[in-house]
Motif scaffolding. Sequence first.
Motif, PDB file in Angstrom:
ATOM      1  N   SER A   9       3.226   3.744  -6.836  1.00 11.52           N
ATOM      2  CA  SER A   9       2.424   4.935  -7.099  1.00 11.52           C
ATOM      3  C   SER A   9       2.301   5.155  -8.596  1.00 11.52           C
ATOM      4  N   LEU A  10       1.355   6.011  -8.933  1.00 12.43           N
ATOM      5  CA  LEU A  10       1.230   6.413 -10.327  1.00 12.43           C
ATOM      6  C   LEU A  10       2.394   7.332 -10.658  1.00 12.43           C
ATOM      7  N   PRO A  11       2.744   7.448 -11.951  1.00 15.74           N
ATOM      8  CA  PRO A  11       3.907   8.269 -12.317  1.00 15.74           C
ATOM      9  C   PRO A  11       3.829   9.723 -11.845  1.00 15.74           C
ATOM     10  N   MET A  12       2.616  10.291 -11.789  1.00 14.65           N
ATOM     11  CA  MET A  12       2.501  11.676 -11.331  1.00 14.65           C
ATOM     12  C   MET A  12       2.342  11.694  -9.812  1.00 14.65           C
ATOM     13  N   PRO A  13       3.281  12.287  -9.084  1.00 12.78           N
ATOM     14  CA  PRO A  13       3.237  12.290  -7.615  1.00 12.78           C
ATOM     15  C   PRO A  13       1.931  12.881  -7.068  1.00 12.78           C
ATOM     16  N   GLY A  14       1.449  12.266  -5.985  1.00 12.22           N
ATOM     17  CA  GLY A  14       0.282  12.785  -5.295  1.00 12.22           C
ATOM     18  C   GLY A  14      -1.062  12.260  -5.756  1.00 12.22           C
ATOM     19  N   LEU A  15      -1.100  11.563  -6.896  1.00 12.32           N
ATOM     20  CA  LEU A  15      -2.383  11.067  -7.395  1.00 12.32           C
ATOM     21  C   LEU A  15      -2.848   9.814  -6.676  1.00 12.32           C
ATOM     22  N   PHE A  16      -1.955   8.824  -6.551  1.00 10.06           N
ATOM     23  CA  PHE A  16      -2.351   7.548  -5.953  1.00 10.06           C
ATOM     24  C   PHE A  16      -1.102   6.783  -5.550  1.00 10.06           C
ATOM     25  N   THR A  17      -1.011   6.455  -4.270  1.00  8.90           N
ATOM     26  CA  THR A  17       0.109   5.678  -3.742  1.00  8.90           C
ATOM     27  C   THR A  17      -0.456   4.573  -2.867  1.00  8.90           C
ATOM     28  N   GLY A  18       0.141   3.395  -2.952  1.00 13.22           N
ATOM     29  CA  GLY A  18      -0.264   2.283  -2.105  1.00 13.22           C
ATOM     30  C   GLY A  18       0.942   1.646  -1.434  1.00 13.22           C
ATOM     31  N   HIS A  19       0.780   1.319  -0.150  1.00  7.45           N
ATOM     32  CA  HIS A  19       1.809   0.582   0.598  1.00  7.45           C
ATOM     33  C   HIS A  19       1.173  -0.741   0.997  1.00  7.45           C
ATOM     34  N   HIS A  20       1.571  -1.807   0.297  1.00 10.73           N
ATOM     35  CA  HIS A  20       1.006  -3.158   0.451  1.00 10.73           C
ATOM     36  C   HIS A  20       1.880  -3.942   1.424  1.00 10.73           C
ATOM     37  N   ARG A  21       1.259  -4.601   2.417  1.00 14.58           N
ATOM     38  CA  ARG A  21       2.028  -5.258   3.482  1.00 14.58           C
ATOM     39  C   ARG A  21       1.494  -6.634   3.826  1.00 14.58           C
ATOM     40  N   PHE A  22       2.413  -7.574   4.000  1.00 19.23           N
ATOM     41  CA  PHE A  22       2.113  -8.901   4.546  1.00 19.23           C
ATOM     42  C   PHE A  22       2.870  -9.004   5.867  1.00 19.23           C
ATOM     43  N   VAL A  23       2.187  -9.352   6.953  1.00 22.08           N
ATOM     44  CA  VAL A  23       2.829  -9.512   8.255  1.00 22.08           C
ATOM     45  C   VAL A  23       2.423 -10.864   8.830  1.00 22.08           C
ATOM     46  N   LEU A  24       3.407 -11.646   9.259  1.00 29.46           N
ATOM     47  CA  LEU A  24       3.162 -12.943   9.886  1.00 29.46           C
ATOM     48  C   LEU A  24       3.547 -12.854  11.353  1.00 29.46           C
ATOM     49  N   SER A  25       2.703 -13.383  12.228  1.00 31.16           N
ATOM     50  CA  SER A  25       3.045 -13.428  13.648  1.00 31.16           C
ATOM     51  C   SER A  25       2.579 -14.758  14.226  1.00 31.16           C
ATOM     52  N   ALA A  26       3.427 -15.323  15.081  1.00 32.77           N
ATOM     53  CA  ALA A  26       3.133 -16.623  15.685  1.00 32.77           C
ATOM     54  C   ALA A  26       2.008 -16.497  16.705  1.00 32.77           C
ATOM     55  N   GLU A  27       1.117 -17.466  16.670  1.00 33.91           N
ATOM     56  CA  GLU A  27       0.073 -17.604  17.685  1.00 33.91           C
ATOM     57  C   GLU A  27       0.091 -19.057  18.124  1.00 33.91           C
ATOM     58  N   SER A  28      -0.522 -19.352  19.246  1.00 33.63           N
ATOM     59  CA  SER A  28      -0.458 -20.709  19.796  1.00 33.63           C
ATOM     60  C   SER A  28      -0.976 -21.755  18.814  1.00 33.63           C
ATOM     61  N   SER A  29      -1.939 -21.396  17.980  1.00 33.25           N
ATOM     62  CA  SER A  29      -2.506 -22.374  17.055  1.00 33.25           C
ATOM     63  C   SER A  29      -2.000 -22.223  15.628  1.00 33.25           C
ATOM     64  N   GLY A  30      -0.939 -21.461  15.437  1.00 34.63           N
ATOM     65  CA  GLY A  30      -0.383 -21.313  14.092  1.00 34.63           C
ATOM     66  C   GLY A  30       0.181 -19.936  13.844  1.00 34.63           C
ATOM     67  N   THR A  31      -0.194 -19.362  12.700  1.00 37.09           N
ATOM     68  CA  THR A  31       0.343 -18.079  12.271  1.00 37.09           C
ATOM     69  C   THR A  31      -0.792 -17.130  11.921  1.00 37.09           C
ATOM     70  N   ARG A  32      -0.720 -15.927  12.438  1.00 36.20           N
ATOM     71  CA  ARG A  32      -1.656 -14.869  12.056  1.00 36.20           C
ATOM     72  C   ARG A  32      -1.063 -14.185  10.830  1.00 36.20           C
ATOM     73  N   PHE A  33      -1.823 -14.166   9.734  1.00 39.95           N
ATOM     74  CA  PHE A  33      -1.413 -13.504   8.506  1.00 39.95           C
ATOM     75  C   PHE A  33      -2.220 -12.220   8.376  1.00 39.95           C
ATOM     76  N   GLU A  34      -1.528 -11.098   8.414  1.00 39.29           N
ATOM     77  CA  GLU A  34      -2.171  -9.802   8.240  1.00 39.29           C
ATOM     78  C   GLU A  34      -1.808  -9.274   6.856  1.00 39.29           C
ATOM     79  N   HIS A  35      -2.831  -8.917   6.110  1.00 34.97           N
ATOM     80  CA  HIS A  35      -2.682  -8.471   4.731  1.00 34.97           C
ATOM     81  C   HIS A  35      -3.342  -7.102   4.650  1.00 34.97           C
ATOM     82  N   SER A  36      -2.552  -6.068   4.386  1.00 35.72           N
ATOM     83  CA  SER A  36      -3.111  -4.720   4.414  1.00 35.72           C
ATOM     84  C   SER A  36      -2.517  -3.850   3.321  1.00 35.72           C
TER      85      SER A  36
END
Length: 151
Positions: free
Chosen positions: A88-115
């Motif tokens: 987040s920016l130093p001043m609370p409440g202005l801008f916060t981000g929660h960045h996530r990488f999630v991997l999950s197995a699928e029959s043909s490989g790996t699903r990569f979720e980027h959010s």
Amino acid sequence: MKSIAEDAMARAIETSILIAAPASRVWSVLMDFGGYPAWNPFIRTIEGERRIGARLEVQIEAPGLKAQTFRPVVVEVEPERIFSWRGSLPMPGLFTGHHRFVLSAESSGTRFEHSEQFSGLLIPFVGSVLDATERGFRAMNEALKAKSEAR
């Protein structure tokens, strides 16, 4: 696919890609922070420890924008499954981000979720930046796929 929250002070970017490689290989590429400059067009560098509570230094270069450096804190680590940080920016409440990488197995490989979930008073004013950020996510996803499948 992009998901926009109904609240004007929040927005989410959600992307995913199927990678024809096991999660262990995708995770190995994703956690090799030192290798990012060679393959990652969006997250140019990451420095720091891969543990909950650690502060990272992350340089992001969204398409068409100049590089920016953030100092988020790692909030989730599940090997071969989840890695995320919150910043987040130093001043609370202005801008916060929660960045996530999630991997999950699928029959043909790996699903990569980027959010990322964004919130704060600046959200209504940063639409074009977030649009460029979404393009950066997609470029990174494609590069991660190419790098993981080539190993």
